[in-house]
Design a protein around this motif. Sequence first.
Motif, PDB file in Angstrom:
ATOM      1  N   LEU A   1     120.911  92.857  86.610  1.00 38.82           N
ATOM      2  CA  LEU A   1     120.756  92.303  87.958  1.00 38.82           C
ATOM      3  C   LEU A   1     119.787  93.122  88.811  1.00 38.82           C
ATOM      4  O   LEU A   1     119.860  93.086  90.038  1.00 38.82           O
ATOM      5  CB  LEU A   1     122.119  92.242  88.656  1.00 38.82           C
TER       6      LEU A   1
ATOM      7  N   HIS B   1     131.738  85.790  87.380  1.00 41.61           N
ATOM      8  CA  HIS B   1     130.325  86.150  87.534  1.00 41.61           C
ATOM      9  C   HIS B   1     129.867  85.959  88.980  1.00 41.61           C
ATOM     10  O   HIS B   1     129.101  86.784  89.508  1.00 41.61           O
ATOM     11  CB  HIS B   1     129.471  85.303  86.592  1.00 41.61           C
TER      12      HIS B   1
ATOM     13  N   TYR C   1     128.085  88.683  91.549  1.00 37.90           N
ATOM     14  CA  TYR C   1     126.801  88.483  92.220  1.00 37.90           C
ATOM     15  C   TYR C   1     126.952  88.578  93.741  1.00 37.90           C
ATOM     16  O   TYR C   1     126.146  89.225  94.421  1.00 37.90           O
ATOM     17  CB  TYR C   1     126.217  87.116  91.854  1.00 37.90           C
TER      18      TYR C   1
ATOM     19  N   TYR D   1     123.239  82.787  88.646  1.00 32.96           N
ATOM     20  CA  TYR D   1     122.496  83.929  89.181  1.00 32.96           C
ATOM     21  C   TYR D   1     121.295  83.452  89.996  1.00 32.96           C
ATOM     22  O   TYR D   1     121.040  83.943  91.109  1.00 32.96           O
ATOM     23  CB  TYR D   1     122.055  84.836  88.034  1.00 32.96           C
TER      24      TYR D   1
END
Length: 411
Positions: free
Chosen positions: A72, A144, A148, A354
């Motif tokens: 990331l 997830h 994020y 994402y």
Amino acid sequence: MGLWNLFVVALMPVVKVLLMTAVGVFLAIERVDILGMAARKHLNNLVFYVLNPALVGSNLAKFITLKSLVMLWFMPLSVLITFIAGSALGWLLIKITRAPNRLRGLILGCCAAGNLGNMPLIIIPAVCEEKDSPFGDANICNMHGLAYATLSMAIGSIYMWLYVYNVVRIYSSTASDETKPDAIPEGLESAREITPGPKLFLKEPSINEGVENFEMDRAVSKGKAKVPFPENIKQGFQKVVDKLNLKRVLSPSINGAIVGFIVGTIPPFRKALIGGSAPLHVLEDSAYSVGESAITITTLIVGSNLLKGFRGSKMPISVIIGIMAVRYILLPILGVGVVKCAVHLGAVSSDPLYKFVLLLQFALPPAINIGTMTQLFGAGEAEFSVIMLWTYASASVSVTLWSAFFMWLVK
């Protein structure tokens, strides 16, 4: 999935935020007065010092690992781009509208800093739990997505207190200096009033006195030049620390983020604290339970603060329209270009969730913490309430439309 279904999926989280905000408005009206001025002050302190650090730290520790942090790496850069681009557009807005000096720090902050904490933490889990969500299994999406959103919140907090805080501080101090009258110092004024007699004129210095002063200045400058080199570095570093006000930069949320990064990325700490089989997992579970209430309480505080906006202020309508244009039109368009380029260059993985979070960062309303800064410096508090009223009211449409478009774009 059709565009209409995506619109409905995107609408549900925004409606959830609006309902919670409406409850906050109701609790703040004079007849109810549960969230009055004193209550908001205490809740702000509770959120700032306890709930937000627990939220950020526990989520980072739970969802961020060293491997995911490497994957990331583009997110800090993406958030930085939002701050830089927003600041540039805010500066153009100031020049076009000729905003007064006391509002310039507020305008730059509202254009640069979006609500990277609470809004994603509400929107993303709600999108994942929708039946027609384009991001697959709800549990995996939620895990997830929280990772994020939490990383986004931590990075946003660092930029917020490192950059926006100092911008608001500088402009608020400049505005307060301008409002002070050009008065004679108190001691001199009193001396003028009580000292009788004729005026005395200073004698012009002679050439010899000038030479002596010059020699003294040279001696002083030589003395300064003899300061050891390490001492100069120490003095320069101290000046930078004083200018940045690192006590404010290292806010409780950032301290919580540091602890979360350490626990999440260092294996011995992670094994001891994270997971059902960890011997000290009760500590992480307790912090996570405390942090969960931060979202609800902060949203209620936002609603109670919006009540000030209904009463109005001397905020120019052109500035309000300009801030909404920057946050809801120009920055989202820029965000599409930035993420598209990043995907093309291989800087961003193919994970649709994402990419959705990266795009969402460009389309959020101004950060709530700017209100805390205006209260801290006593400049622009009423004006920020009006900005919040209009930007968060229009966010119900703007964020919904952009979220639906972003989901269609990344699927």
